[in-house]
Scaffold this active site. Sequence first.
Site, PDB file in Angstrom:
ATOM      1  CB  ALA A   9     -13.722   8.866 -18.325  1.00  0.00           C
ATOM      2  CG  ASN A  11     -16.387  10.908  -9.547  1.00  0.00           C
ATOM      3  OD1 ASN A  11     -15.340  10.218  -9.632  1.00  0.00           O
ATOM      4  ND2 ASN A  11     -16.379  11.922  -9.109  1.00  0.00           N
ATOM      5  NE  ARG A  89     -33.199  11.783  -8.463  1.00  0.00           N
ATOM      6  CZ  ARG A  89     -31.994  11.016  -9.230  1.00  0.00           C
ATOM      7  NH1 ARG A  89     -31.122  10.906 -10.030  1.00  0.00           N
ATOM      8  NH2 ARG A  89     -31.576  10.026  -7.778  1.00  0.00           N
ATOM      9  CB  ILE A 119     -25.885   5.862 -15.406  1.00  0.00           C
ATOM     10  CG1 ILE A 119     -25.918   4.320 -15.640  1.00  0.00           C
ATOM     11  CG2 ILE A 119     -26.081   6.431 -14.567  1.00  0.00           C
ATOM     12  CD1 ILE A 119     -25.212   3.692 -14.931  1.00  0.00           C
ATOM     13  CB  SER A 120     -27.807  10.385 -18.514  1.00  0.00           C
ATOM     14  OG  SER A 120     -25.930  10.240 -18.722  1.00  0.00           O
ATOM     15  CG  ASN A 121     -29.644  10.814 -12.411  1.00  0.00           C
ATOM     16  OD1 ASN A 121     -30.655  10.619 -12.678  1.00  0.00           O
ATOM     17  ND2 ASN A 121     -28.527  11.127 -11.420  1.00  0.00           N
ATOM     18  CG  HIS A 176     -33.720   6.685 -10.898  1.00  0.00           C
ATOM     19  ND1 HIS A 176     -32.841   6.038  -9.968  1.00  0.00           N
ATOM     20  CD2 HIS A 176     -32.271   7.156 -10.510  1.00  0.00           C
ATOM     21  CE1 HIS A 176     -31.390   6.345  -8.750  1.00  0.00           C
ATOM     22  NE2 HIS A 176     -30.911   7.255 -10.139  1.00  0.00           N
TER      23      HIS A 176
END
Length: 313
Positions: A9, A11, A89, A119-121, A176
């Site tokens: 939770a 940003n 990254r 979405i985690s890098n 990415h």
Amino acid sequence: MSKVTVVGAGNVGATCANVLAFNEVADEVVMLDVKEGVSEGKAMDMMQTAQLLGFDTKVVGCTNDYEKTANSDVVVITSGIPRKPGMTREELIGVNAGIVKSVAQNILKYSPNAILVVISNPMDTMTYLSLKSLGLPKNRIIGMGGALDSSRFKYFLSQALGCNANEVEGMVIGGHGDTTMIPLARLATYKGIPVSKLLSAEKLQEVVASTMVGGATLTKLLGTSAWYAPGAAGAFVVESIIHNQGKMVPCSVYLEGEYGESDLCIGVPVILGKNGIEKIVELELTAEEKELFAKSAAAVHKTNEALKEVGAL
């Protein structure tokens, strides 16, 4: 009843949940976080905008209570530490691999049929880790990156053209990352007209360069990773799946020979629908684009090797 869970939770996660609720993508959106009270507070805050914005999606917050995520159709994983200025990254792997793996395993206990959006890098590597450690079919694990990078590409194209970003078509494939993404300038169009006929080669190259460092530029300005566009990109992917829209969206997916690559997750155009990845679309790339894609894939493979070094795989 459709249900989406967003894990993390912070940003990006909160933005994703907010966009999902506002657009009424699902009947229920659950936010889960490890920090006591954060997801509950943000969920309450969002629900107090419902009468102002006119949506009726139920938003629920919880602290590490995976039971509340049960029977989710799609789960968005944003967990992990954000990238700090100057941090690569790759440096995130040691910390985020353990977090993502644990989250995914807990999610599947209560939602064994869920489609996962990562979405985690580092995103391509976290998507690959999820696929390899969970044993799910490859259509159910999707990395969001290409959707975000393509949106940034279209933004920079629209700025150069002086037009509305919604009138521009453009796509980014590959990894990415600042050095691995491949904005396909050759295929970019404005109202069906090739952008290469409207912008000079020099200007188009500036757009490509700006796109490639788009994330890093925002990190320098904000002091942390961006969140509005990443959160919205995650919600865009979820909506394409939940509503079975059949949209073609560049996403990080597992390749088994497509584009001449195997055993990695990397950004390519896919058709998204109720089953997650409905189809991988193979574009006809030029010799130069093929070379760039091969280099990008090699870099992603190298990053993936760190998973074994840290004992994640």
